[in-house]
Scaffold this motif. Sequence first.
Motif, short mmCIF file in Angstrom:
data_model
loop_
_atom_site.label_atom_id
_atom_site.label_comp_id
_atom_site.label_asym_id
_atom_site.label_seq_id
_atom_site.Cartn_x
_atom_site.Cartn_y
_atom_site.Cartn_z
N VAL A 116 0.84 -1.20 0.00
CA VAL A 116 0.00 0.00 0.00
C VAL A 116 0.87 1.25 0.00
CG1 VAL A 116 -1.61 1.34 1.42
CG2 VAL A 116 -2.02 -1.08 1.03
N LEU A 117 1.93 1.24 0.80
CA LEU A 117 2.85 2.38 0.83
C LEU A 117 3.53 2.57 -0.52
CD1 LEU A 117 4.02 4.50 2.75
CD2 LEU A 117 5.85 2.90 3.26
N LEU A 118 3.98 1.49 -1.12
CA LEU A 118 4.60 1.56 -2.44
C LEU A 118 3.61 2.05 -3.49
CD1 LEU A 118 7.20 0.90 -4.05
CD2 LEU A 118 6.22 -1.34 -4.47
N GLY A 119 2.38 1.54 -3.45
CA GLY A 119 1.34 1.98 -4.40
C GLY A 119 1.00 3.45 -4.23
N GLY A 120 0.94 3.92 -2.99
CA GLY A 120 0.67 5.33 -2.75
C GLY A 120 1.78 6.22 -3.27
N GLY A 121 3.03 5.80 -3.05
CA GLY A 121 4.17 6.56 -3.55
C GLY A 121 4.19 6.59 -5.07
N LEU A 122 3.89 5.45 -5.69
CA LEU A 122 3.82 5.38 -7.15
C LEU A 122 2.70 6.26 -7.69
CD1 LEU A 122 4.95 4.00 -9.71
CD2 LEU A 122 3.23 2.22 -9.37
N GLY A 123 1.54 6.23 -7.05
CA GLY A 123 0.43 7.07 -7.48
C GLY A 123 0.75 8.55 -7.35
N LEU A 124 1.41 8.94 -6.27
CA LEU A 124 1.80 10.33 -6.07
C LEU A 124 2.82 10.75 -7.13
CD1 LEU A 124 1.54 12.82 -4.27
CD2 LEU A 124 3.41 11.92 -2.89
N TRP A 125 3.79 9.89 -7.40
CA TRP A 125 4.79 10.18 -8.42
C TRP A 125 4.14 10.36 -9.79
CZ3 TRP A 125 6.57 7.02 -12.54
CH2 TRP A 125 7.68 7.53 -13.22
N MET A 126 3.18 9.48 -10.14
CA MET A 126 2.49 9.59 -11.44
C MET A 126 1.65 10.87 -11.51
SD MET A 126 1.46 5.60 -12.08
CE MET A 126 0.30 6.00 -13.35
N HIS A 127 0.99 11.22 -10.42
CA HIS A 127 0.18 12.44 -10.39
C HIS A 127 1.04 13.68 -10.61
CE1 HIS A 127 -2.94 15.26 -9.24
NE2 HIS A 127 -2.10 15.77 -8.34
N ILE A 128 2.18 13.74 -9.94
CA ILE A 128 3.07 14.89 -10.09
C ILE A 128 3.65 14.93 -11.50
CG2 ILE A 128 5.30 15.84 -9.34
CD1 ILE A 128 4.55 14.88 -6.51
N ARG A 129 3.99 13.78 -12.02
CA ARG A 129 4.56 13.71 -13.38
C ARG A 129 3.53 14.12 -14.43
NH1 ARG A 129 6.63 8.53 -16.41
NH2 ARG A 129 7.54 9.59 -18.17
N ARG A 130 2.28 13.72 -14.24
CA ARG A 130 1.22 14.03 -15.19
C ARG A 130 0.92 15.53 -15.22
NH1 ARG A 130 -3.46 10.86 -13.54
NH2 ARG A 130 -2.05 9.13 -13.45
N ARG A 131 1.07 16.19 -14.10
CA ARG A 131 0.79 17.62 -14.04
C ARG A 131 1.76 18.43 -14.87
NH1 ARG A 131 0.42 19.73 -8.23
NH2 ARG A 131 0.00 21.63 -9.36
N GLY A 132 2.97 17.93 -15.07
CA GLY A 132 3.97 18.62 -15.87
C GLY A 132 4.63 19.73 -15.09
#
Length: 164
Positions: A116-132
């Motif tokens: 869950v911690l790894l998935g949350g970190g991955l989701g946060l990383w993808m969200h920040i990356r998607r924002r540009g």
Amino acid sequence: MRKLIAAAFVVVAVALSAPLAYAVQPDEVMSDPAKEARARELSRELRCMVCQNQSIDDSDATLAKDLRLLVRERIAAGDSNKQVLDYLVARYGEFVLLKPRFETHTLVLWLVPPLVLLGGGLGLWMHIRRRGPTATITADTPVPLSADEQARLQRLLVEDDQKA
């Protein structure tokens, strides 16, 4: 304000001193200090079935006292720590252990939190990356004036020249 700080200090002091006040009664203590140390160590690993988030070493419940006495009986009979734990798990189930064993039927307990911690970190990383990249405006960055602002500026400059 002083009363609030004093009350908070008292609460913290009581909370910090609570682990020092064990529930083990003098009549439960074994005469051999080495065996008593083993019993206390095991008691800290076992869950009170009444309190559920306390070890039997900390609990005042009657069942916790019975379990502490049972641990001391098994140690006096010559059982090893593993044998005592195995006996209690066989009698009360895996729930009696505060820290469950790493086995196939407890894999979910051990693997879900890191996943869950790894998935949350991955989701946060993808969200920040998607924002540009975001444009940051600093004091050194010139910002162009709008047409209205330019017209107003011209009027103010003309009025200032007329006054001077």
